[in-house]
Structure formats: C-alpha cells, structure tokens
Design a protein around this motif. Structure first.
Motif, PDB file in Angstrom:
ATOM      1  N   UNK A  51       0.846  -1.194   0.000  1.00 48.85           N
ATOM      2  CA  UNK A  51       0.000   0.000   0.000  1.00 48.85           C
ATOM      3  C   UNK A  51       0.881   1.243   0.000  1.00 48.85           C
ATOM      4  N   UNK A  52       0.619   2.131  -0.942  1.00 52.38           N
ATOM      5  CA  UNK A  52       1.381   3.374  -1.031  1.00 52.38           C
ATOM      6  C   UNK A  52       0.946   4.320   0.083  1.00 52.38           C
ATOM      7  N   UNK A  53       1.929   4.860   0.788  1.00 54.11           N
ATOM      8  CA  UNK A  53       1.665   5.856   1.822  1.00 54.11           C
ATOM      9  C   UNK A  53       2.511   7.087   1.554  1.00 54.11           C
ATOM     10  N   UNK A  54       1.909   8.255   1.727  1.00 59.33           N
ATOM     11  CA  UNK A  54       2.566   9.523   1.428  1.00 59.33           C
ATOM     12  C   UNK A  54       2.367  10.472   2.601  1.00 59.33           C
ATOM     13  N   UNK A  55       3.441  11.112   3.041  1.00 58.59           N
ATOM     14  CA  UNK A  55       3.366  12.038   4.169  1.00 58.59           C
ATOM     15  C   UNK A  55       4.081  13.328   3.803  1.00 58.59           C
ATOM     16  N   UNK A  56       3.317  14.411   3.720  1.00 60.46           N
ATOM     17  CA  UNK A  56       3.886  15.709   3.360  1.00 60.46           C
ATOM     18  C   UNK A  56       4.384  16.458   4.592  1.00 60.46           C
ATOM     19  N   UNK A  57       5.342  17.343   4.358  1.00 62.90           N
ATOM     20  CA  UNK A  57       5.834  18.236   5.399  1.00 62.90           C
ATOM     21  C   UNK A  57       6.447  19.466   4.741  1.00 62.90           C
ATOM     22  N   UNK A  58       6.736  20.471   5.556  1.00 64.56           N
ATOM     23  CA  UNK A  58       7.447  21.644   5.063  1.00 64.56           C
ATOM     24  C   UNK A  58       6.597  22.866   4.814  1.00 64.56           C
ATOM     25  N   UNK A  59       5.300  22.754   4.991  1.00 65.67           N
ATOM     26  CA  UNK A  59       4.449  23.921   4.813  1.00 65.67           C
ATOM     27  C   UNK A  59       4.650  24.940   5.916  1.00 65.67           C
ATOM     28  N   UNK A  60       4.054  26.098   5.731  1.00 67.69           N
ATOM     29  CA  UNK A  60       4.164  27.143   6.730  1.00 67.69           C
ATOM     30  C   UNK A  60       3.688  28.471   6.192  1.00 67.69           C
ATOM     31  N   UNK A  61       4.018  29.529   6.916  1.00 66.20           N
ATOM     32  CA  UNK A  61       3.653  30.884   6.517  1.00 66.20           C
ATOM     33  C   UNK A  61       4.893  31.623   6.050  1.00 66.20           C
ATOM     34  N   UNK A  62       4.752  32.370   4.972  1.00 68.00           N
ATOM     35  CA  UNK A  62       5.879  33.097   4.398  1.00 68.00           C
ATOM     36  C   UNK A  62       5.360  34.378   3.767  1.00 68.00           C
ATOM     37  N   UNK A  63       6.219  35.377   3.681  1.00 65.62           N
ATOM     38  CA  UNK A  63       5.842  36.633   3.038  1.00 65.62           C
ATOM     39  C   UNK A  63       5.944  36.510   1.525  1.00 65.62           C
ATOM     40  N   UNK A  64       5.210  37.330   0.806  1.00 60.59           N
ATOM     41  CA  UNK A  64       5.343  37.335  -0.655  1.00 60.59           C
ATOM     42  C   UNK A  64       6.792  37.523  -1.071  1.00 60.59           C
ATOM     43  N   UNK A  65       7.188  36.757  -2.069  1.00 61.69           N
ATOM     44  CA  UNK A  65       8.569  36.777  -2.529  1.00 61.69           C
ATOM     45  C   UNK A  65       9.461  35.770  -1.833  1.00 61.69           C
ATOM     46  N   UNK A  66       8.957  35.148  -0.784  1.00 58.70           N
ATOM     47  CA  UNK A  66       9.727  34.179  -0.033  1.00 58.70           C
ATOM     48  C   UNK A  66       9.737  32.801  -0.680  1.00 58.70           C
ATOM     49  N   UNK A  67      10.402  31.875   0.012  1.00 57.24           N
ATOM     50  CA  UNK A  67      10.558  30.506  -0.499  1.00 57.24           C
ATOM     51  C   UNK A  67      10.193  29.482   0.564  1.00 57.24           C
ATOM     52  N   UNK A  68       9.742  28.335   0.102  1.00 54.12           N
ATOM     53  CA  UNK A  68       9.512  27.171   0.948  1.00 54.12           C
ATOM     54  C   UNK A  68       9.884  25.933   0.157  1.00 54.12           C
ATOM     55  N   UNK A  69      10.285  24.887   0.858  1.00 50.82           N
ATOM     56  CA  UNK A  69      10.479  23.587   0.214  1.00 50.82           C
ATOM     57  C   UNK A  69       9.603  22.564   0.911  1.00 50.82           C
ATOM     58  N   UNK A  70       8.703  21.980   0.133  1.00 54.93           N
ATOM     59  CA  UNK A  70       7.841  20.919   0.628  1.00 54.93           C
ATOM     60  C   UNK A  70       8.500  19.572   0.380  1.00 54.93           C
ATOM     61  N   UNK A  71       8.249  18.646   1.293  1.00 52.31           N
ATOM     62  CA  UNK A  71       8.745  17.276   1.151  1.00 52.31           C
ATOM     63  C   UNK A  71       7.587  16.310   1.268  1.00 52.31           C
ATOM     64  N   UNK A  72       7.752  15.164   0.639  1.00 54.03           N
ATOM     65  CA  UNK A  72       6.746  14.104   0.721  1.00 54.03           C
ATOM     66  C   UNK A  72       7.488  12.782   0.838  1.00 54.03           C
ATOM     67  N   UNK A  73       7.340  12.143   1.970  1.00 52.21           N
ATOM     68  CA  UNK A  73       7.970  10.845   2.189  1.00 52.21           C
ATOM     69  C   UNK A  73       7.038   9.756   1.691  1.00 52.21           C
ATOM     70  N   UNK A  74       7.564   8.918   0.798  1.00 50.97           N
ATOM     71  CA  UNK A  74       6.754   7.881   0.165  1.00 50.97           C
ATOM     72  C   UNK A  74       7.219   6.505   0.595  1.00 50.97           C
ATOM     73  N   UNK A  75       6.271   5.601   0.754  1.00 56.29           N
ATOM     74  CA  UNK A  75       6.589   4.208   1.054  1.00 56.29           C
ATOM     75  C   UNK A  75       5.557   3.322   0.392  1.00 56.29           C
ATOM     76  N   UNK A  76       5.902   2.039   0.281  1.00 54.43           N
ATOM     77  CA  UNK A  76       4.961   1.091  -0.303  1.00 54.43           C
ATOM     78  C   UNK A  76       5.015   0.995  -1.807  1.00 54.43           C
ATOM     79  N   UNK A  77       6.028   1.623  -2.429  1.00 55.57           N
ATOM     80  CA  UNK A  77       6.143   1.529  -3.880  1.00 55.57           C
ATOM     81  C   UNK A  77       6.654   0.148  -4.268  1.00 55.57           C
ATOM     82  N   UNK A  78       6.102  -0.391  -5.326  1.00 57.94           N
ATOM     83  CA  UNK A  78       6.621  -1.615  -5.906  1.00 57.94           C
ATOM     84  C   UNK A  78       7.573  -1.244  -7.042  1.00 57.94           C
ATOM     85  N   UNK A  79       8.226  -2.253  -7.610  1.00 54.93           N
ATOM     86  CA  UNK A  79       9.159  -1.987  -8.702  1.00 54.93           C
ATOM     87  C   UNK A  79       8.430  -1.399  -9.906  1.00 54.93           C
ATOM     88  N   UNK A  80       9.049  -0.406 -10.527  1.00 55.96           N
ATOM     89  CA  UNK A  80       8.433   0.186 -11.700  1.00 55.96           C
ATOM     90  C   UNK A  80       8.459   1.699 -11.654  1.00 55.96           C
TER      91      UNK A  80
END
Length: 129
Positions: free
Chosen positions: A1-30
C-alpha cells in the motif's frame, strides 16, 4: 500500500521561499508519476507539477512554471517541491500524489484525477504580508 506524508508547509511573506517534502513508502518496482496538487478554500484540487520517476521528465502548470521545481531522491522515496517567489495566490493546502505509470522517456506524466492517485494528508502553505 502506497503511503505519502507531506511536510514543510508554513507561513511566508510574498517573494519568499519554501520547500515541501513528501515521504513515500509502499512503492513496488516500476515507474511512478509523482504529483503535487494544491487546493485553496472553496476551489478545486489543481495539479501543480509532476515528475516521472524513472526518467525525470517534469511538467508544470502555467501558474508556477519558472518559480517552482519538482524533484525526488534517486530511490524515489522523497518528493520535493521547491517554491520560490511565492505569491499570495499560491496559498493553499498542498498534497502529494502518486500512481503507477509507464516508462516513457521524454514524456511528462499527466496530473491524473483524484481517483487515479494515492494521496497524502496535505501541508498548508500561507503567503501573506
């Protein structure tokens, strides 16, 4: 079973930057199509960017092209979304999604529908001054 967990969100001012991450598990070959979607209050869930894992082919919506970059680790277990020059209209819940797809070098994979994809729980991004 594929499971996905996001992180990295937040509040930022216009012009700013963020990096989101998503940890994935349960992938089969392919090959998988990994996608970032976003959904603002009262609006539909829109595709932001996609990447085909075995080829690295990417696609961006017009709203974010040139500002956002999608990438993943070599083993495909972590998906990233680097977001630069953020605008208030980028405020939304961001979701990562994944589904099996074909090995097709040179072709980006489509965002797909809600039913097509496996989903994470989302991470909130708020851009305001």
């Amino acid at each position: 079973e594929v499971q996905l967990v996001e992180s990295g969100g937040g509040s930022v001012q216009p012009g700013g930057s963020l990096r989101l991450s998503c940890a994935a598990s349960g992938f089969s070959t392919g090959t998988y199509c990994l996608v970032w979607f976003r959904q603002a209050p009262g609006k539909g869930r829109d595709g932001v960017a996609s990447i085909r894992t075995s080829t690295g082919d990417t696609y961006y919506s017009g709203y974010v092209k040139g500002r956002f970059t999608i990438s993943h680790t070599n083993d495909g277990k972590i998906l990233y979304l680097q977001m630069n020059n953020l605008k208030p209209e980028d405020s939304a819940m961001y979701y990562c999604a994944a589904r099996r797809t074909s090995y097709s070098p040179g072709l980006a994979c489509a965002f797909g529908t809600v039913e097509d994809n496996n989903w994470g729980q989302g991470t909130q991004v708020t851009v305001s001054s």
